[in-house]
Design an enzyme around this catalytic site. Sequence first.
Site, PDB file in Angstrom:
ATOM      1  N   MET A 215      42.728  36.991  40.159  1.00 58.66           N
ATOM      2  CA  MET A 215      43.939  37.329  39.428  1.00 58.66           C
ATOM      3  C   MET A 215      43.769  38.613  38.600  1.00 58.66           C
ATOM      4  SD  MET A 215      47.006  36.611  39.187  1.00 58.66           S
ATOM      5  CE  MET A 215      47.356  35.008  39.844  1.00 58.66           C
ATOM      6  N   CYS A 216      42.556  38.830  38.022  1.00 55.06           N
ATOM      7  CA  CYS A 216      42.371  40.021  37.178  1.00 55.06           C
ATOM      8  C   CYS A 216      42.502  41.293  38.013  1.00 55.06           C
ATOM      9  CB  CYS A 216      41.024  39.970  36.464  1.00 55.06           C
ATOM     10  SG  CYS A 216      39.646  39.717  37.577  1.00 55.06           S
ATOM     11  N   THR A 217      42.019  41.229  39.271  1.00 54.84           N
ATOM     12  CA  THR A 217      42.134  42.392  40.159  1.00 54.84           C
ATOM     13  C   THR A 217      43.596  42.674  40.462  1.00 54.84           C
ATOM     14  OG1 THR A 217      40.063  41.730  41.178  1.00 54.84           O
ATOM     15  CG2 THR A 217      41.386  43.333  42.369  1.00 54.84           C
TER      16      THR A 217
END
Length: 413
Positions: A215-217
């Site tokens: 999700m952070c990417t």
Amino acid sequence: MSVDGGYGDTGDWEGRWSHVKTFLERSGPFTHPDFEPSTELLQFLLETCKVLIIGAGGLGCELLKDLALTGFRQIDIIDMDTIDVSNLNRQFLFRSKDVGRPKAEVAADFINSRIPGCNVVPHFKKIQDFSDTFYRQFHIVVCGLDSIIARRWINGMLISLLNFEESTLDPSSIIPLIDGGTEGFKGNSRVILPGMTACIECTLELYPPQINFPMCTIASMPRLPEHCIEYARILQWPKENPFGEGIALDGDDPEHIQWVFQKSLERAAQFNITGITYRLTQGDAYIPLNNYLVFNDVDGLYTYTFEAERKENCPACSQVPQELQFSPSAKLQEIIDYLTQSASLQMKSPAITATLDGKNKTLYLQTVASIEERTRPNLSKTLKELGLANGQELAVADITTPQTVLFKLQFTS
Ligand SMILES: [Zn+2]
């Protein structure tokens, strides 16, 4: 029976079955060497044979119509979905007035009213809602599914119905499974004789592993076109509700895909990423298995057929206990990772139990919150700390199979 199209004894009009009789009552250059032409075959088809169709979508509508028109009359159809507007362009048993109604029921009504003598029984349910007794009543199961998990489940169910007498398979317990799939202009179909020919799990490696992006990417550091598409799909769609509050993204709806496509392009431009296409945005709902018959008419027309081989240690159909090779100092989490990530197992949320000191003990179970919490500490324990010995049997349950799969722990040094 009467000779001429069955007229009179079944209420059929003259010549109704002449096209089917052409296949059943004479042999030809392409018939199987064991095939014996007979007038009884049509009678079996009309009166005895029970067919189960799973899925009443794009493929299911075709299957149901074709089977009904070729004389199969005892047909059950299972589908858990209701009709959406976007289905109407190809799922031809449905009309605008049917939107919102269960697919199985509308399809059954349509065929029953249009094809005299046909008795289609609809089930607006999941395949997992039925027991082995239900499945045992059919002579053949035909699938038009869009889910790999559902395919694996029905495959496991039909394998569980096999009877063995002193390890010899009783052929009368085999229910053939015909599986089909479509994706755009591509399609495939295969015949599985459970216990005899390659099953879904034998060839599971042919399904590419599902890719999930962190999700952070997606949110802050996109590098690939896929990251931008996921951003539009997962984060922007629920925030912006482009087609109204709470309307879910429908991968079959071109307007929805167009919206995600545009948003992905905008996102990609911000990060200098290239390679977003409409096709990539659309994604592959599932990718056809690369064995049996494949059909492709994207560029010209291409079909290819080959025989998939059975896998000696297939977890579903081989009856060979699966070996798990781990060091005694490996953590339980590593086993979970293996079960979910191995290409030949691809489990989703495996629950592991073992018999320790004569008691059944749940080592880890993810699907019930309270048990998950209680068993979570086990994940960071080593196999030795959990009291597992070399040769220990582990029973693993998962949504991909109706049966638990037995594994044997093999310690490595
Ligand atoms: Zn198999």
